[in-house]
Design a protein around this motif. Structure first.
Motif, PDB file in Angstrom:
ATOM      1  N   ARG A  68       0.835  -1.204   0.000  1.00 51.63           N
ATOM      2  CA  ARG A  68       0.000   0.000   0.000  1.00 51.63           C
ATOM      3  C   ARG A  68       0.867   1.251   0.000  1.00 51.63           C
ATOM      4  NH1 ARG A  68      -5.170  -0.781   2.506  1.00 51.63           N
ATOM      5  NH2 ARG A  68      -5.428   1.477   2.491  1.00 51.63           N
ATOM      6  N   VAL A  69       0.518   2.199  -0.839  1.00 48.71           N
ATOM      7  CA  VAL A  69       1.246   3.463  -0.885  1.00 48.71           C
ATOM      8  C   VAL A  69       0.323   4.645  -0.614  1.00 48.71           C
ATOM      9  CG1 VAL A  69       3.015   2.578  -2.458  1.00 48.71           C
ATOM     10  CG2 VAL A  69       0.960   3.661  -3.393  1.00 48.71           C
ATOM     11  N   ASP A  70      -0.958   4.349  -0.308  1.00 47.69           N
ATOM     12  CA  ASP A  70      -1.863   5.450   0.024  1.00 47.69           C
ATOM     13  C   ASP A  70      -1.760   5.767   1.507  1.00 47.69           C
ATOM     14  OD1 ASP A  70      -3.824   2.790  -0.295  1.00 47.69           O
ATOM     15  OD2 ASP A  70      -4.093   3.930   1.555  1.00 47.69           O
ATOM     16  N   GLN A  71      -2.315   6.905   1.886  1.00 45.89           N
ATOM     17  CA  GLN A  71      -2.202   7.375   3.270  1.00 45.89           C
ATOM     18  C   GLN A  71      -3.352   6.884   4.147  1.00 45.89           C
ATOM     19  OE1 GLN A  71       0.448   8.980   4.268  1.00 45.89           O
ATOM     20  NE2 GLN A  71       1.084  10.577   2.848  1.00 45.89           N
ATOM     21  N   GLY A  72      -4.188   5.992   3.597  1.00 42.48           N
ATOM     22  CA  GLY A  72      -5.260   5.474   4.436  1.00 42.48           C
ATOM     23  C   GLY A  72      -6.613   6.011   4.058  1.00 42.48           C
ATOM     24  N   LYS A  73      -7.259   6.628   5.014  1.00 44.41           N
ATOM     25  CA  LYS A  73      -8.653   7.021   4.841  1.00 44.41           C
ATOM     26  C   LYS A  73      -8.822   8.080   3.751  1.00 44.41           C
ATOM     27  CE  LYS A  73     -12.616   8.461   7.617  1.00 44.41           C
ATOM     28  NZ  LYS A  73     -13.495   7.519   6.886  1.00 44.41           N
ATOM     29  N   PRO A  74      -9.677   7.801   2.768  1.00 43.23           N
ATOM     30  CA  PRO A  74      -9.903   8.793   1.727  1.00 43.23           C
ATOM     31  C   PRO A  74     -10.830   9.908   2.209  1.00 43.23           C
ATOM     32  CG  PRO A  74     -11.270   6.880   1.332  1.00 43.23           C
ATOM     33  CD  PRO A  74     -10.424   6.564   2.545  1.00 43.23           C
ATOM     34  N   ASN A  75     -10.772  10.997   1.498  1.00 39.06           N
ATOM     35  CA  ASN A  75     -11.661  12.120   1.754  1.00 39.06           C
ATOM     36  C   ASN A  75     -12.718  12.132   0.654  1.00 39.06           C
ATOM     37  OD1 ASN A  75     -12.513  15.058   1.397  1.00 39.06           O
ATOM     38  ND2 ASN A  75     -11.421  15.103   3.341  1.00 39.06           N
ATOM     39  N   VAL A  76     -13.983  12.071   1.055  1.00 37.07           N
ATOM     40  CA  VAL A  76     -15.076  12.028   0.085  1.00 37.07           C
ATOM     41  C   VAL A  76     -15.898  13.293   0.180  1.00 37.07           C
ATOM     42  CG1 VAL A  76     -17.199  10.841  -0.588  1.00 37.07           C
ATOM     43  CG2 VAL A  76     -15.201   9.528   0.118  1.00 37.07           C
ATOM     44  N   SER A  77     -16.145  13.901  -0.968  1.00 35.52           N
ATOM     45  CA  SER A  77     -17.006  15.079  -1.024  1.00 35.52           C
ATOM     46  C   SER A  77     -17.845  15.010  -2.287  1.00 35.52           C
ATOM     47  CB  SER A  77     -16.150  16.347  -1.002  1.00 35.52           C
ATOM     48  OG  SER A  77     -16.981  17.480  -1.149  1.00 35.52           O
ATOM     49  N   ALA A  78     -19.133  14.795  -2.105  1.00 31.06           N
ATOM     50  CA  ALA A  78     -20.067  14.716  -3.237  1.00 31.06           C
ATOM     51  C   ALA A  78     -19.649  13.624  -4.208  1.00 31.06           C
ATOM     52  CB  ALA A  78     -20.210  16.058  -3.916  1.00 31.06           C
ATOM     53  N   THR A  79     -19.180  13.980  -5.395  1.00 31.01           N
ATOM     54  CA  THR A  79     -18.816  12.977  -6.403  1.00 31.01           C
ATOM     55  C   THR A  79     -17.329  12.673  -6.412  1.00 31.01           C
ATOM     56  OG1 THR A  79     -18.500  14.673  -8.087  1.00 31.01           O
ATOM     57  CG2 THR A  79     -20.694  13.704  -7.932  1.00 31.01           C
ATOM     58  N   THR A  80     -16.571  13.280  -5.491  1.00 26.87           N
ATOM     59  CA  THR A  80     -15.115  13.159  -5.541  1.00 26.87           C
ATOM     60  C   THR A  80     -14.569  12.405  -4.336  1.00 26.87           C
ATOM     61  OG1 THR A  80     -14.947  15.232  -6.761  1.00 26.87           O
ATOM     62  CG2 THR A  80     -12.965  14.483  -5.647  1.00 26.87           C
ATOM     63  N   MET A  81     -13.618  11.515  -4.604  1.00 30.78           N
ATOM     64  CA  MET A  81     -12.910  10.815  -3.533  1.00 30.78           C
ATOM     65  C   MET A  81     -11.410  10.993  -3.776  1.00 30.78           C
ATOM     66  SD  MET A  81     -13.269   6.914  -2.109  1.00 30.78           S
ATOM     67  CE  MET A  81     -13.208   6.101  -3.703  1.00 30.78           C
ATOM     68  N   ARG A  82     -10.714  11.436  -2.739  1.00 29.58           N
ATOM     69  CA  ARG A  82      -9.267  11.623  -2.884  1.00 29.58           C
ATOM     70  C   ARG A  82      -8.531  10.992  -1.720  1.00 29.58           C
ATOM     71  NH1 ARG A  82      -7.889  17.231  -4.022  1.00 29.58           N
ATOM     72  NH2 ARG A  82      -9.925  17.452  -4.953  1.00 29.58           N
ATOM     73  N   VAL A  83      -7.339  10.504  -2.030  1.00 28.89           N
ATOM     74  CA  VAL A  83      -6.525   9.911  -0.979  1.00 28.89           C
ATOM     75  C   VAL A  83      -5.071  10.343  -1.190  1.00 28.89           C
ATOM     76  CG1 VAL A  83      -6.080   7.718  -2.214  1.00 28.89           C
ATOM     77  CG2 VAL A  83      -6.035   7.774   0.288  1.00 28.89           C
ATOM     78  N   GLY A  84      -4.407  10.678  -0.109  1.00 26.44           N
ATOM     79  CA  GLY A  84      -3.009  11.082  -0.173  1.00 26.44           C
ATOM     80  C   GLY A  84      -2.111   9.892  -0.441  1.00 26.44           C
ATOM     81  N   LEU A  85      -0.935  10.173  -0.990  1.00 22.58           N
ATOM     82  CA  LEU A  85       0.017   9.116  -1.314  1.00 22.58           C
ATOM     83  C   LEU A  85       1.326   9.329  -0.580  1.00 22.58           C
ATOM     84  CD1 LEU A  85      -0.465   9.000  -5.196  1.00 22.58           C
ATOM     85  CD2 LEU A  85      -1.404   7.413  -3.506  1.00 22.58           C
ATOM     86  N   LYS A  86       1.978   8.209  -0.241  1.00 22.75           N
ATOM     87  CA  LYS A  86       3.347   8.280   0.251  1.00 22.75           C
ATOM     88  C   LYS A  86       4.237   8.687  -0.931  1.00 22.75           C
ATOM     89  CE  LYS A  86       2.299   4.574   3.488  1.00 22.75           C
ATOM     90  NZ  LYS A  86       2.426   3.138   3.791  1.00 22.75           N
ATOM     91  N   PRO A  87       5.474   9.101  -0.671  1.00 23.16           N
ATOM     92  CA  PRO A  87       6.368   9.452  -1.783  1.00 23.16           C
ATOM     93  C   PRO A  87       6.542   8.247  -2.718  1.00 23.16           C
ATOM     94  CG  PRO A  87       7.276  10.207   0.293  1.00 23.16           C
ATOM     95  CD  PRO A  87       6.100   9.344   0.640  1.00 23.16           C
ATOM     96  N   LEU A  88       6.284   8.461  -3.995  1.00 24.72           N
ATOM     97  CA  LEU A  88       6.332   7.352  -4.951  1.00 24.72           C
ATOM     98  C   LEU A  88       7.633   7.348  -5.744  1.00 24.72           C
ATOM     99  CD1 LEU A  88       2.728   7.401  -6.511  1.00 24.72           C
ATOM    100  CD2 LEU A  88       3.531   6.285  -4.418  1.00 24.72           C
ATOM    101  N   GLN A  89       8.190   6.148  -5.896  1.00 21.02           N
ATOM    102  CA  GLN A  89       9.329   5.941  -6.781  1.00 21.02           C
ATOM    103  C   GLN A  89       8.795   5.697  -8.192  1.00 21.02           C
ATOM    104  OE1 GLN A  89      12.396   6.269  -5.459  1.00 21.02           O
ATOM    105  NE2 GLN A  89      11.231   6.724  -3.596  1.00 21.02           N
ATOM    106  N   PRO A  90       9.662   5.805  -9.201  1.00 22.32           N
ATOM    107  CA  PRO A  90       9.221   5.427 -10.547  1.00 22.32           C
ATOM    108  C   PRO A  90       8.704   3.993 -10.550  1.00 22.32           C
ATOM    109  CG  PRO A  90      11.301   6.597 -10.671  1.00 22.32           C
ATOM    110  CD  PRO A  90      11.033   6.353  -9.211  1.00 22.32           C
TER     111      PRO A  90
END
Ligand SMILES: [Cu+2]
Length: 117
Positions: A68-90
């Motif tokens: 897993r490289v996401d930060q966990g709990k997503p943020n949901v607002s209306a039609t949008t869901m976003r989740v933070g990411l850990k620093p990604l390598q190529p």
């Protein structure tokens, strides 16, 4: 031929009936589905065709090893869901989402994006 079938089914549903048959499908994503981005994104943003329920909607982002490289709990607002990411390598990353739309229908899907060198 799944995508054309789905697309025409969605079209027919919208055409023939109303929002009652329109589930929450992924409308677009950032990073875009299947894209290669040169700069590692700080978050994944998914926009759906319908409002979704925060309590029953989730997203996971994993690397090529399945970690897993996401930060966990997503943020949901209306039609949008976003989740933070850990620093990604190529590399290649897979996004798996599952949402419950406000019409109580559950949909899910997944796609990949690549972080280039
Ligand atoms: Cu529905």
């Amino acid at each position: 031929m799944r995508i054309p079938l789905l697309a025409s089914a969605a079209f027919l549903a919208v055409f023939a009936a109303s929002a009652a048959y329109a589930h929450a499908f992924l409308d677009h994503a950032e990073p875009r589905v299947g894209s290669t981005v040169s700069t590692a994104p700080k978050e994944v943003v998914l926009t759906f065709s319908q409002k979704i329920e925060p309590a029953f909607s989730s997203v996971e982002v994993s690397d090529g090893n399945g970690a897993r490289v996401d930060q966990g709990k997503p943020n949901v607002s209306a039609t949008t869901m976003r989740v933070g990411l850990k620093p990604l390598q190529p590399g290649t990353y897979r996004v798996r989402w599952q949402v419950l739309s406000t019409d109580t229908h559950s949909t899910e899907g997944n796609f990949t994006f690549q972080v280039g060198k």
